[in-house]
Scaffold this motif. Structure first.
Motif, PDB file in Angstrom:
ATOM      1  N   LEU A   1      -9.666   6.246   1.466  1.00 56.41           N
ATOM      2  CA  LEU A   1      -9.090   5.366   2.481  1.00 56.41           C
ATOM      3  C   LEU A   1      -7.971   6.071   3.230  1.00 56.41           C
ATOM      4  N   ASN A   2      -7.096   6.753   2.500  1.00 57.93           N
ATOM      5  CA  ASN A   2      -5.970   7.437   3.145  1.00 57.93           C
ATOM      6  C   ASN A   2      -6.446   8.525   4.105  1.00 57.93           C
ATOM      7  N   PHE A   3      -7.351   9.379   3.612  1.00 59.07           N
ATOM      8  CA  PHE A   3      -7.789  10.524   4.415  1.00 59.07           C
ATOM      9  C   PHE A   3      -8.768  10.103   5.504  1.00 59.07           C
ATOM     10  N   GLY A   4      -9.668   9.164   5.161  1.00 58.42           N
ATOM     11  CA  GLY A   4     -10.668   8.738   6.138  1.00 58.42           C
ATOM     12  C   GLY A   4     -10.054   7.974   7.290  1.00 58.42           C
ATOM     13  N   LEU A   5      -9.282   6.943   6.969  1.00 58.31           N
ATOM     14  CA  LEU A   5      -8.680   6.133   8.025  1.00 58.31           C
ATOM     15  C   LEU A   5      -7.556   6.880   8.721  1.00 58.31           C
TER      16      LEU A   5
ATOM     17  N   SER B   1     -10.115   1.090  -5.376  1.00 57.42           N
ATOM     18  CA  SER B   1      -9.048   1.994  -4.928  1.00 57.42           C
ATOM     19  C   SER B   1      -7.756   1.755  -5.695  1.00 57.42           C
ATOM     20  N   ALA B   2      -7.089   2.854  -6.038  1.00 57.75           N
ATOM     21  CA  ALA B   2      -5.917   2.840  -6.919  1.00 57.75           C
ATOM     22  C   ALA B   2      -4.621   2.649  -6.130  1.00 57.75           C
ATOM     23  N   PRO B   3      -3.473   2.583  -6.837  1.00 59.89           N
ATOM     24  CA  PRO B   3      -2.185   2.351  -6.159  1.00 59.89           C
ATOM     25  C   PRO B   3      -1.763   3.451  -5.192  1.00 59.89           C
ATOM     26  N   ASN B   4      -2.453   4.603  -5.213  1.00 58.58           N
ATOM     27  CA  ASN B   4      -2.127   5.625  -4.212  1.00 58.58           C
ATOM     28  C   ASN B   4      -2.563   5.222  -2.811  1.00 58.58           C
ATOM     29  N   THR B   5      -3.332   4.142  -2.700  1.00 61.64           N
ATOM     30  CA  THR B   5      -3.751   3.649  -1.389  1.00 61.64           C
ATOM     31  C   THR B   5      -2.527   3.263  -0.568  1.00 61.64           C
ATOM     32  N   LYS B   6      -2.418   3.793   0.624  1.00 62.11           N
ATOM     33  CA  LYS B   6      -1.282   3.472   1.483  1.00 62.11           C
ATOM     34  C   LYS B   6      -1.299   1.991   1.857  1.00 62.11           C
ATOM     35  N   ILE B   7      -0.131   1.459   2.214  1.00 59.47           N
ATOM     36  CA  ILE B   7      -0.083   0.075   2.664  1.00 59.47           C
ATOM     37  C   ILE B   7      -0.895  -0.038   3.952  1.00 59.47           C
ATOM     38  N   PRO B   8      -1.506  -1.184   4.207  1.00 61.98           N
ATOM     39  CA  PRO B   8      -2.455  -1.294   5.318  1.00 61.98           C
ATOM     40  C   PRO B   8      -1.909  -0.870   6.678  1.00 61.98           C
ATOM     41  N   SER B   9      -0.658  -1.218   6.966  1.00 62.47           N
ATOM     42  CA  SER B   9      -0.117  -0.864   8.281  1.00 62.47           C
ATOM     43  C   SER B   9       0.019   0.641   8.457  1.00 62.47           C
ATOM     44  N   GLU B  10       0.138   1.375   7.344  1.00 63.73           N
ATOM     45  CA  GLU B  10       0.155   2.838   7.414  1.00 63.73           C
ATOM     46  C   GLU B  10      -1.270   3.392   7.436  1.00 63.73           C
TER      47      GLU B  10
ATOM     48  N   ASN C   1      -3.197   1.497  14.147  1.00 64.97           N
ATOM     49  CA  ASN C   1      -3.818   1.121  15.424  1.00 64.97           C
ATOM     50  C   ASN C   1      -5.203   0.538  15.161  1.00 64.97           C
ATOM     51  N   PRO C   2      -5.285  -0.756  14.807  1.00 60.03           N
ATOM     52  CA  PRO C   2      -6.591  -1.350  14.483  1.00 60.03           C
ATOM     53  C   PRO C   2      -7.612  -1.240  15.605  1.00 60.03           C
ATOM     54  N   GLN C   3      -7.163  -1.314  16.844  1.00 61.06           N
ATOM     55  CA  GLN C   3      -8.107  -1.242  17.954  1.00 61.06           C
ATOM     56  C   GLN C   3      -8.791   0.117  17.995  1.00 61.06           C
ATOM     57  N   ASP C   4      -8.031   1.181  17.742  1.00 61.40           N
ATOM     58  CA  ASP C   4      -8.604   2.526  17.695  1.00 61.40           C
ATOM     59  C   ASP C   4      -9.632   2.623  16.575  1.00 61.40           C
ATOM     60  N   ALA C   5      -9.302   2.012  15.432  1.00 60.02           N
ATOM     61  CA  ALA C   5     -10.230   2.035  14.301  1.00 60.02           C
ATOM     62  C   ALA C   5     -11.517   1.283  14.630  1.00 60.02           C
TER      63      ALA C   5
ATOM     64  N   PHE D   1      -4.978  -3.984  -4.590  1.00 60.84           N
ATOM     65  CA  PHE D   1      -4.905  -2.935  -3.566  1.00 60.84           C
ATOM     66  C   PHE D   1      -6.103  -3.009  -2.627  1.00 60.84           C
ATOM     67  N   SER D   2      -7.258  -3.365  -3.181  1.00 62.13           N
ATOM     68  CA  SER D   2      -8.429  -3.571  -2.327  1.00 62.13           C
ATOM     69  C   SER D   2      -8.258  -4.822  -1.475  1.00 62.13           C
ATOM     70  N   LYS D   3      -7.717  -5.883  -2.092  1.00 61.68           N
ATOM     71  CA  LYS D   3      -7.601  -7.146  -1.368  1.00 61.68           C
ATOM     72  C   LYS D   3      -6.598  -7.052  -0.227  1.00 61.68           C
ATOM     73  N   ARG D   4      -5.475  -6.362  -0.453  1.00 63.72           N
ATOM     74  CA  ARG D   4      -4.495  -6.291   0.636  1.00 63.72           C
ATOM     75  C   ARG D   4      -5.053  -5.494   1.816  1.00 63.72           C
ATOM     76  N   THR D   5      -5.899  -4.486   1.503  1.00 63.86           N
ATOM     77  CA  THR D   5      -6.536  -3.742   2.583  1.00 63.86           C
ATOM     78  C   THR D   5      -7.514  -4.639   3.326  1.00 63.86           C
ATOM     79  N   HIS D   6      -8.326  -5.386   2.570  1.00 69.68           N
ATOM     80  CA  HIS D   6      -9.263  -6.326   3.193  1.00 69.68           C
ATOM     81  C   HIS D   6      -8.525  -7.360   4.036  1.00 69.68           C
ATOM     82  N   ASP D   7      -7.447  -7.918   3.506  1.00 69.18           N
ATOM     83  CA  ASP D   7      -6.706  -8.953   4.231  1.00 69.18           C
ATOM     84  C   ASP D   7      -6.222  -8.434   5.581  1.00 69.18           C
TER      85      ASP D   7
END
Length: 642
Positions: free
Chosen positions: A182-186, A200-209, A213-217, A237-243
C-alpha cells in the motif's frame, strides 16, 4: 460504412464480454486450489540475484514464470511481498502461490504474468533471524522502497521479457508486506496501477499520507484491493484505509472473510487479486466482492453482527431457537430465515447514510437487539445502527481539541420535579475565564435530552467546526422537551406553553447560574428538530427579545389545525417588524420532499411570505431522520454569534 459499424459493434461486444469475464470471480478459493492437480501445466520458480546499490550488496528474489513461458512474448509483472517474519521464500513455503496460479491458468481465470517474490528487508543481513522486531530490521522494510524502484525492477526488466509501463505492473503483499504494498504502490502511482494489501500491518501509512490526492488516484489506479480476516487483530489498519477510500469515492475492493492473521486469508487474497489483474475492471461491481461485512460502530464490543457490506446492505444474525417468526424492522420489515442451529439471518437492501433506529420483531414483539447499542427513540429503548456516509467527515472522530458533554440535574419549579439536561462545553472551557454564547437545542418526539448527544453527535460536529474556525466556541444545552405527564410533549397549546415556561423559568436560569455564559439575546439561540422545531417556533417567536437566532429543523406549524395556528399567525402578523428586527437568523430546513413535515412547512413558509416575516430556507435530502438533523446542526451552528 456499414462494414465499419459492424466491426465497431463486434469490438464493443468483445470488450463487454472481456469485462464481464474478468468479473466472474468466486468469493472464496475452492479447496485443493493450492495443491497439484492432475493434468495442470506447471509454471517455473527460479532464484535470481541482483546487485542493490541501495543496500550495497547482492540480493536474492524468487521469480515465477507461467506455464508456456516464452521469451518472445512480453508479460506484465506482479511483485509479491512477504511479512515481517519471512523472506523471499515465505510465500513459497506457506502459500504455494505457484500452484494457485497454475490452477488459475488452467481454468483461464488469470492473464499470463511473471510474479517476483523479493526479500523486503532491505539490509545486508536480510535473514529473518534474531529479533525480527529490532529497529534496524523494521526500518529496512521502509528502505526496500528504494531497492525495489531503483534496483530490483530495473533488473527484472533487463533480464525478463516484460511490459515496462505502470498499467502492466502490480504490487501486493501480506502483513508487513501488505503495508509495504500500500505504501509503495499508492505512493508511486507512476510505477504501479494495481495495488493489493492482504492483512496489512501497522507499517501502513495513515490514509491521508497514503493518498493525499484521491482524485489523482481515481484517475491512475486500475485496482486497489484490501483484504483481511474478520478476527485479525490488525483489521483496524485495513478498515481505516477502506473508510478513507469510501469517503473519497475511490473505487476499491474491501474483502473481509472469516479468519485470522494466517495463510488461509493470504492465499485467498492472492487467489482473488490475481484474477482482477491486467484486465478491464468494472468499478461498479467491486463492492460485491466480500464474504463478510464490517461491524458498525454501534455494535457492542465483541458482537459479530450486524455487519455492513460495502454497498451498505446490512447482514443481521440473531439466535432465537424457540421463535416461530423473526423480523428486522428498519422502517421496512425484513423476514429472517432460520438455520439448523437456531440462528435467524437476513441481508437487507442498501440502507441510507448515517444513523437509523431498528428493532427485532420476535413473534410480533418489538425488542432491542442485544448485539447493538440501544438508544431512546420511538418512545422506547431501541437499537441503532450507524451506516457509513461518504460526506460524514464533519461528525467523524478527529485528532482535534475536544469539548465535553456533562449531565446536569436541576429542580424545575414550573414542572415541580427534578429534570436533566446534557450540556456541551467547547474545548478550553475549563481553563478559560471568558463567557460563551449558548445554543438551546431540542430533540424530537419519542426522544429525550440524550438524542442530540448520542444520535446527533453534537460534540463531534462542534469540535470539528471549532477546530477549523467555522463555528464560534459555544455552550450547547440539550434539554428534555418532554413536559407532559404522559412522557411525550404533544402539540397542543397547553403543552407548548408548559415548555415555554420550563425554558424561560427553569432551564435558562439554571444554565446562566451554573455555566460561564453570556446572558443577553445576541448570545442566545434556540433550535430543534421535529417536535423540538415546533417548540422553537412557539417559544422562540413569542420571545425574540431573548434570542438572536432560531433554527427549525423538519418542522412547521400544523397549518390545517386552525385552533393552533391562527393565534400564532395573528401574533406574527402583529409583531412581524419586531421579529425581523430581533432575529439575526431565522433558519428553516427540511429533509427534502420525503420529509413527513415537508408539506406543512411549505404551507407555513408561504404564510410567512404573506406576513412579511423574513427567514432563510434550506433542504438537505434524507427525509425525517438523524442524518438530516446532524447536517442541520452542522450548517446552522456556523451562522451563530457572528
Amino acid at each position: 460504412m456499414i462494414m465499419l459499424r459492424i466491426i465497431s459493434f463486434a469490438i464493443s461486444l468483445l470488450l463487454i464480454a472481456q469485462g464481464s469475464k474478468a468479473q466472474k470471480i468466486l468469493k472464496e478459493m475452492p479447496k485443493g486450489y493450492d495443491a497439484i492437480q492432475p493434468g495442470v501445466a506447471s509454471g517455473k520458480i527460479d532464484t535470481i540475484s541482483y546487485k542493490s546499490k541501495t543496500v550495497g550488496s547482492t540480493r536474492r528474489a524468487l521469480v515465477y514464470t507461467p506455464p508456456g513461458f516464452s521469451k518472445k512474448k512480453k508479460y506484465p509483472v506482479l511483485y509479491l511481498l512477504h511479512g515481517i517474519g519471512g523472506d523471499e521464500k515465505e510465500w513459497l513455503k506457506g502459500g504455494n502461490p505457484q500452484l494457485i496460479l497454475d490452477n488459475l491458468y488452467a481454468e483461464e481465470k488469470i492473464e499470463p504474468m511473471i510474479v517476483v517474490m523479493p526479500n523486503g528487508r532491505a539490509m545486508k543481513d536480510d535473514r529473518a533471524t534474531g529479533n525480527i522486531m529490532a529497529q534496524d530490521k523494521v526500518a529496512a522494510f521502509a528502505t526496500f522502497e528504494q531497492d525495489l524502484l531503483k534496483d530490483l525492477i530495473p533488473f527484472v526488466e533487463s533480464k525478463y521479457p516484460v511490459l515496462k509501463n505502470r498499467e502492466n505492473r502490480a504490487i501486493a503483499g501480506l502483513s508487513m508486506g501488505g503495508g509495504q504494498a500500500l505504501n509503495f504502490g499508492l505512493g508511486n502511482l507512476d510505477q504501479f496501477a494495481w495495488v493489493g494489501g492482504f492483512s496489512s500491518a501497522p507499517n501502513t501509512k495513515i490514509p491521508s499520507e497514503l493518498m493525499p490526492n484521491p482524485q489523482d488516484a481515481k484517475e491512475k489506479l486500475k485496482l486497489l484491493f484490501i483484504s483481511c480476516g474478520d478476527n485479525d487483530r490488525l483489521i483496524t489498519f485495513s478498515k481505516r484505509t477502506h473508510d478513507y477510500m469510501f469517503e473519497h469515492s475511490v473505487p476499491h475492493v474491501y474483502y473481509i472473510e472469516p479468519g485470522v492473521h494466517d495463510f488461509k486469508v493470504w492465499k485467498n487474497g492472492l487467489y482473488m487479486f490475481s484474477q482482477f489483474l491486467f484486465k478491464p475492471v468494472d468499478n461498479a461491481s467491486l463492492s460485491g466482492y466480500t464474504i463478510l461485512g464490517t461491524r458498525p460502530e454501534t455494535n457492542i464490543r465483541s458482537a459479530q453482527y450486524p455487519q455492513i457490506l460495502p454497498d451498505n446492505r446490512v447482514v443481521f444474525r440473531v439466535k432465537a431457537p424457540g421463535a416461530q417468526r423473526v423480523q428486522i424492522d428498519l422502517g421496512k420489515k425484513y423476514e429472517m430465515a432460520k438455520d439448523t442451529g437456531g440462528y435467524w439471518a437476513v441481508t437487507t437492501d442498501s440502507i441510507g447514510k448515517g444513523f437509523h433506529y431498528y428493532s427485532l420483531l420476535i413473534d410480533g414483539v418489538a425488542l432491542a437487539d442485544p448485539s447493538s447499542e440501544t438508544f431512546y427513540g420511538m418512545g422506547r429503548m431501541a437499537s441503532g445502527i450507524e451506516i457509513p456516509y461518504r460526506n460524514g467527515g464533519y461528525y467523524a472522530q478527529k485528532d482535534v481539541p475536544h469539548g465535553e458533554i456533562s449531565i446536569r440535574k436541576y429542580f424545575s419549579r414550573p414542572m415541580g420535579s427534578w429534570r436533566e439536561m446534557y450540556v456541551y462545553t467547547p474545548p478550553g472551557y475549563e481553563k478559560s475565564t471568558e463567557k460563551y454564547p449558548v445554543l438551546y437545542l431540542l430533540h424530537g418526539g419519542g426522544e429525550d435530552q440524550r438524542g442530540w448527544a448520542t444520535q446527533g453527535k453534537t460534540d463531534l460536529i462542534l469540535d470539528n467546526l471549532i477546530s477549523e474556525g467555522k463555528a464560534k466556541p459555544m455552550v450547547i444545552v440539550m434539554m428534555d422537551g418532554n413536559v407532559s405527564s404522559g412522557g411525550l410533549a404533544g402539540f397542543n397549546e397547553n403543552v407548548l406553553k408548559s415548555f415555554e415556561n420550563e425554558l424561560k423559568q427553569a432551564a435558562i436560569p439554571f444554565v446562566e447560574s451554573n455555566f460561564r455564559v453570556e446572558t443577553d439575546a445576541k448570545n442566545r439561540a434556540l433550535a430543534g428538530l421535529s417536535m423540538g422545531g415546533l417548540q422553537t417556533l412557539y417559544a422562540g417567536i413569542k420571545n425574540t427579545e431573548m434570542f438572536s437566532s432560531l433554527g427549525v429543523f423538519s418542522s412547521g406549524w400544523f397549518s390545517n389545525n386552525t385552533a393552533l395556528t391562527e393565534p400564532q399567525y395573528a401574533f406574527m402578523k402583529t409583531n412581524a417588524e419586531k421579529i425581523n428586527s430581533n432575529l439575526k437568523n431565522f433558519w428553516i430546513s427540511m429533509g427534502g420532499q420525503e420529509d413527513i413535515a415537508f408539506n406543512n412547512c411549505k404551507i407555513m413558509c408561504a404564510k410567512f411570505d404573506e406576513l412579511g416575516v423574513k427567514y432563510a430556507y434550506s433542504e438537505y435530502p434524507g427525509g425525517h431522520s438523524w442524518p438530516v438533523w446532524r447536517h442541520d446542526l452542522f450548517a446552522f451552528s456556523q451562522l451563530l454569534f457572528k
